[in-house]
Structures are given as structure tokens and as C-alpha cells.
Design a protein around this motif. Structure first.
Motif, PDB file in Angstrom:
ATOM      1  N   GLU A  90      51.163  41.999  41.458  1.00 46.43           N
ATOM      2  CA  GLU A  90      49.966  42.263  40.661  1.00 46.43           C
ATOM      3  C   GLU A  90      50.283  43.257  39.555  1.00 46.43           C
ATOM      4  O   GLU A  90      50.889  44.290  39.797  1.00 46.43           O
ATOM      5  CB  GLU A  90      48.877  42.819  41.597  1.00 46.43           C
ATOM      6  CG  GLU A  90      47.525  42.874  40.953  1.00 46.43           C
ATOM      7  CD  GLU A  90      46.403  43.054  41.974  1.00 46.43           C
ATOM      8  OE1 GLU A  90      46.500  42.528  43.097  1.00 46.43           O
ATOM      9  OE2 GLU A  90      45.441  43.749  41.619  1.00 46.43           O
ATOM     10  N   ILE A  91      49.862  42.909  38.346  1.00 48.26           N
ATOM     11  CA  ILE A  91      50.030  43.823  37.221  1.00 48.26           C
ATOM     12  C   ILE A  91      48.646  44.191  36.730  1.00 48.26           C
ATOM     13  O   ILE A  91      47.906  43.346  36.222  1.00 48.26           O
ATOM     14  CB  ILE A  91      50.850  43.158  36.092  1.00 48.26           C
ATOM     15  CG1 ILE A  91      52.214  42.742  36.654  1.00 48.26           C
ATOM     16  CG2 ILE A  91      51.007  44.120  34.912  1.00 48.26           C
ATOM     17  CD1 ILE A  91      53.091  42.011  35.654  1.00 48.26           C
ATOM     18  N   LEU A 148      50.226  35.355  48.849  1.00 46.93           N
ATOM     19  CA  LEU A 148      49.354  34.471  48.069  1.00 46.93           C
ATOM     20  C   LEU A 148      48.772  35.237  46.884  1.00 46.93           C
ATOM     21  O   LEU A 148      48.161  36.295  47.067  1.00 46.93           O
ATOM     22  CB  LEU A 148      48.214  33.954  48.961  1.00 46.93           C
ATOM     23  CG  LEU A 148      47.051  33.229  48.270  1.00 46.93           C
ATOM     24  CD1 LEU A 148      47.504  31.891  47.671  1.00 46.93           C
ATOM     25  CD2 LEU A 148      45.887  33.015  49.253  1.00 46.93           C
ATOM     26  N   LEU A 149      48.986  34.708  45.695  1.00 52.51           N
ATOM     27  CA  LEU A 149      48.360  35.270  44.490  1.00 52.51           C
ATOM     28  C   LEU A 149      47.352  34.262  43.928  1.00 52.51           C
ATOM     29  O   LEU A 149      47.648  33.073  43.870  1.00 52.51           O
ATOM     30  CB  LEU A 149      49.397  35.531  43.386  1.00 52.51           C
ATOM     31  CG  LEU A 149      50.525  36.548  43.589  1.00 52.51           C
ATOM     32  CD1 LEU A 149      51.298  36.716  42.275  1.00 52.51           C
ATOM     33  CD2 LEU A 149      49.971  37.898  44.024  1.00 52.51           C
ATOM     34  N   CYS A 172      46.269  38.088  41.126  1.00 55.98           N
ATOM     35  CA  CYS A 172      45.846  39.136  42.063  1.00 55.98           C
ATOM     36  C   CYS A 172      46.349  38.809  43.461  1.00 55.98           C
ATOM     37  O   CYS A 172      46.211  37.682  43.927  1.00 55.98           O
ATOM     38  CB  CYS A 172      44.331  39.254  42.101  1.00 55.98           C
ATOM     39  SG  CYS A 172      43.664  40.019  40.630  1.00 55.98           S
ATOM     40  N   ILE A 173      46.901  39.815  44.134  1.00 51.85           N
ATOM     41  CA  ILE A 173      47.377  39.610  45.499  1.00 51.85           C
ATOM     42  C   ILE A 173      46.178  39.354  46.411  1.00 51.85           C
ATOM     43  O   ILE A 173      45.264  40.168  46.493  1.00 51.85           O
ATOM     44  CB  ILE A 173      48.152  40.852  46.004  1.00 51.85           C
ATOM     45  CG1 ILE A 173      49.395  41.102  45.136  1.00 51.85           C
ATOM     46  CG2 ILE A 173      48.554  40.680  47.479  1.00 51.85           C
ATOM     47  CD1 ILE A 173      50.083  42.420  45.412  1.00 51.85           C
ATOM     48  N   MET A 183      48.523  45.764  51.666  1.00 55.98           N
ATOM     49  CA  MET A 183      48.941  44.683  50.752  1.00 55.98           C
ATOM     50  C   MET A 183      48.231  44.707  49.413  1.00 55.98           C
ATOM     51  O   MET A 183      48.579  43.950  48.520  1.00 55.98           O
ATOM     52  CB  MET A 183      48.740  43.324  51.428  1.00 55.98           C
ATOM     53  CG  MET A 183      47.292  42.979  51.692  1.00 55.98           C
ATOM     54  SD  MET A 183      47.184  41.526  52.781  1.00 55.98           S
ATOM     55  CE  MET A 183      45.409  41.350  52.932  1.00 55.98           C
ATOM     56  N   TYR A 184      47.241  45.575  49.261  1.00 56.34           N
ATOM     57  CA  TYR A 184      46.531  45.659  47.984  1.00 56.34           C
ATOM     58  C   TYR A 184      46.965  46.910  47.222  1.00 56.34           C
ATOM     59  O   TYR A 184      47.322  47.916  47.834  1.00 56.34           O
ATOM     60  CB  TYR A 184      45.018  45.671  48.211  1.00 56.34           C
ATOM     61  CG  TYR A 184      44.475  44.379  48.769  1.00 56.34           C
ATOM     62  CD1 TYR A 184      45.162  43.174  48.605  1.00 56.34           C
ATOM     63  CD2 TYR A 184      43.280  44.341  49.463  1.00 56.34           C
ATOM     64  CE1 TYR A 184      44.667  41.992  49.121  1.00 56.34           C
ATOM     65  CE2 TYR A 184      42.769  43.152  49.986  1.00 56.34           C
ATOM     66  CZ  TYR A 184      43.479  41.986  49.816  1.00 56.34           C
ATOM     67  OH  TYR A 184      42.986  40.813  50.327  1.00 56.34           O
TER      68      TYR A 184
END
Lengths: 271, 271
Positions: free
Chosen positions: A6-7, A41-42, A46-47, A213-214
Motif C-alpha cells: 500500500e502506498i 490481497l490488494l 489497498c491491503i 496487516m494494515y
């Protein structure tokens, strides 16, 4: 080395990619990668989940509202195309679960390549509806015991999931309403919107969990009801948890109670 | 755009850099950057703190042990060169604080460029000793009420901070011992070492906190004692917190108690 993740605005959370398992770009961009921490999974960059940590999110999103209700028989899930929320809901042995996911491809890709649903999509108690959750809830004549919104980060597809109209519609068809309410670490504006647009609920509380994970690893959830108490009662929870014999890897009744004790800066943000 | 942050085994946590404020490379590589989330301090490539979130770490590292002790007058800090741990300890109005930091440059750079110590380095109750914490503790003849280890991630400079010998030496000179005990999300081996090497303590407990500035955002802490109870007593904490009138942005007595209720997978790792 290949990296994916995620950027965001001022930050990057990236994982080394061992293999790209799946990619498609129709309604949303869906990507599944293999990383050191399991499959990732994106959606639209976004993750959504990383295998090693997904239970920290799904167990807190599901078991908190499910144990708050005395007897959740009918459950509605909005979003949750990866099937993990569904998997956790089914552990409570409800009579019926309706899952409304806007993007059929998310379900298909996750069923085939992620395989974290544990067969939930095929469960005979489950009805999958491919539709926009907003319009489903608006026109819904059925009543549910628990309604869980497992939405992605706001994007053009999901932004209306944060509107007062949507929350009002939800409140009309469920006893307990629960949603992931974004990150207090970097989505302050969005959280303020959620706080404002859910203020009509008679009973409302926010809780948090560490979700490794976020980005920034801390996430908030909203539980609300016009009928029932939503703040935890430890003795009740403990009894229900013992009786239902639900297997968890993250959730405990003690953690459920603790999750409502917010750090000061987050409590400030959520009032 | 320039990015800086932590690159670990299979992950990257990076922040957009608006300005490089400081850099030096002697005993350790010290870097200070300005980011969207405030100033960020890196030592040997590991994120030590980010201004916006530093209180989530320092308040949990300090106020948990300080409120566990009935009357902490003498405090020893090992590490903590940025001065934030010292700043929080001083809020308890102790008689004396000794801080033993191995790297003088960290203190100098942080005093000059980070400025988060709030004048603590100049406080007359504070004695700063530039020395290896291991050998200081080994040869120490003084006794302390609380000893806090605020070490960096293990590197050649800090690895012995995880040895049984060091923990034993600490236990001999303090009533309450507390340390940051690394991440349950990605440092399982190191945590297992800490669990093993601190098993001799009569009373020992781990607690966790969401620390958004560290990779995966979840961090563990160890509190231990051969004399005193280390598990929280809510009523006592509430009274002490009210009486001491300590200003916090993250810590509350309720959060203190909650922090000891570990997610199942972390409890498993920590036994």
C-alpha cells in the motif's frame, strides 16, 4: 526483488513478493501475491488482508457483534468478498447468512486463489447476492439480528458506505450494526465523518484492535444499536464463549472487553 | 520523492522525507528526518520513533512500571537516548534518575534536533552516564525502585541486552524491571529468547500496545519482579493516577489493565 503493498499519503507499507498469483482490473483492481507472511490481497492498491494476520481483523469484526447479540440467527454481511468474515460468522451456527458483495470477481478470485473462506461460500445457509450494498440495504424488507459491514478503504466504489443515509438504512433492518471504521492513526477525517454520521444510534461504541496487516497496525471498529446494549458485559461474554465452543486464534472475551478501553488520543478522536 | 524508514526481512515501512535533518555514522548510524508524521529517528536503519506516535510507546514503557511500584523514587533507564522515556519518568517526580546510554551522539543529536526530551536532560535530578548498560548493571552497587530498558532492535551494539546474565544483573538491583520486548508479529525467535531468559523472575507478565510507528504496529513489553506483584490492580491504579495528576496522551489506568489481556496467538508465543 519485487515489492507490493500500500502506498498512501506520506507512507508506504510494502512486502516482498515471491509470486503474483492473480491480477484483474474490471470494477476494481484485484491482486493476490505470495509474500513471506502468506498470501496478500490488494483491492485498488489497498491491503485487504495478509494471511498470517487476517484473523486479527476478521475475528474482531465478527465475534464482537455476534457475542453482543444474545442469539444471532440471521446475519447480513455487506462486502467481505474474501469470505473470511463469512467463515467467522458461520462458527456461530446461525440459521441464515446473506452476503452482499458488489464485485463478483473478488469472490471468484478469493475462492480460487486465496482459499481462506474454508468452504463457506458453498455452505447451504449462505446466500450470496452480487449487488451494491447501499441499494440492497435501502430496499431490504428482511430483518437481521446482526449486520456487519466489511468494506474496503473508501474509493469511488465504496465511499457511500460512510453516508448517514446508509447507516440509517442499516439501523432499520438490524438489531446490532458493526463495521470496520478505519484507522485512527492516519484517517482522522474519515473517522470524524463516521462519528458524525452514526450519531443517531441510541447505543454506540468504538473499539480497537492491533491489526498488523494494515498500515500503522491499529484499526477501529464501530458497534451500534437502537435496541440493545453494545458495551461488553464480561460475565455474559465469558459464559457465551464457553458455551458456544468457538475456535479462535485472536479473540478472547477478555480481549473483547479490553478493546473498548481506548487510548486517550483515540477516545478524543472518536467523540 | 525521497523515502526513508525500515527495511526488514520481507517488509518495508517507509515514509516520505521532506528533509534530512541529521545524519552521522560512528558507533551507530543515526538519522533524523522530517516526514508527514513529524520527525523520525532511525538508528542503524531501525525506526526508533516518529513524533506523531512516540507517546504510544514511551507512555506504555514508563507509566506501566512506574504505577506498578507504590512509590518509585529511584529510577534507572538503560538506553533511551532520545530522552522521551526520561521525560515520562520525570512526570512521576522521582528523587533521582540515572540514565545509562552507550552512544553519546544519540543524546546530542536528539537534544539538538529532535527536541522531544522537554528539557529532561538538564533536570537536576537526572544523571546521564555514557557507558555500556550491560557493564553498568553488572557492576552497579546502587539499588533502584524501577529499572526500564529502552533498547533498540538487536544489533551488535545491543544484542547482549537480551541475555540471561543481563536480566539477572538487573533483577539484583531493582524492585520492578520493565523492557520493550520486541514485536510478536515478526520477531518470534527473539521473543522466545526473552521469554526463556527471564523465566527466573518470581513474578513476570507481558503486555502489549498498538505502536503505529513500528513495523506491523504491535509491540510487546515485559514487566517482572522478584518482590512485587506486576499484574495490574485496577482500583489501585485508578487512585494513583488520579492522585499523581500525570498528563498523558495515550495511557489510562483502563488501558494499563487492558494491555495485559493478550490476543490468543500472542499469549501462546509468550509462554
Amino acid at each position: 526483488m519485487v515489492w507490493a503493498g500500500e502506498i498512501g499519503d506520506g507512507y508506504k507499507m510494502l512486502f516482498e513478493v515471491y509470486e503474483k498469483i492473480y491480477e484483474s482490473k474490471n470494477l476494481q483492481k484485484i491482486e493476490i501475491f505470495r509474500t513471506k507472511f502468506g498470501k496478500m490481497l490488494l483491492i485498488d492498491g489497498c491491503i485487504q488482508l495478509i494471511e498470517k494476520f487476517e484473523k486479527t481483523y476478521h475475528e474482531m469484526l465478527v465475534h464482537v457483534p455476534m457475542f453482543t447479540h444474545s442469539n444471532p440467527r440471521k446475519v447480513l454481511i455487506i462486502g467481505g468478498g474474501d469470505g473470511c468474515t463469512l467463515r467467522e460468522v458461520l462458527k456461530h451456527n446461525p440459521e441464515k447468512v446473506v452476503m452482499v458483495e458488489i464485485d463478483k470477481e473478488v469472490i471468484e478470485a478469493c475462492k480460487k486463489y486465496l482459499k481462506l473462506d474454508n468452504g463457506s461460500f458453498e455452505n447451504e445457509k449462505v446466500e450470496i447476492i452480487i449487488k451494491d450494498g447501499i441499494s440492497y440495504v435501502e430496499n431490504c424488507k428482511e430483518k437481521f439480528d446482526v449486520l456487519i459491514v466489511d468494506g474496503t478503504d473508501p474509493n469511488p466504489t465504496s465511499m457511500s458506505l460512510f453516508s448517514r443515509e446508509f447507516f440509517l438504512s442499516c439501523s432499520n433492518i438490524t438489531d446490532i450494526f458493526c463495521m470496520q471504521s478505519q484507522s485512527p492513526a492516519f484517517q482522522e477525517k474519515l473517522i470524524k465523518t463516521i462519528v458524525k454520521n452514526t450519531s443517531f444510534f441510541k447505543n454506540r461504541a468504538f473499539y480497537i484492535s492491533c491489526i498488523p496487516m494494515y498500515p500503522f497496525g491499529i484499526w477501529s471498529f464501530l458497534i451500534a444499536s437502537n435496541k440493545l446494549e453494545v458495551r461488553p458485559n464480561y460475565n455474559e461474554l465469558r459464559t457465551k464463549f464457553a458455551n458456544k465452543r468457538i475456535e479462535t486464534e485472536h479473540y478472547t472475551p477478555e480481549l473483547h472487553v479490553s478493546a473498548f478501553n481506548l487510548p486517550k488520543w483515540i477516545a478524543k478522536l472518536l467523540t
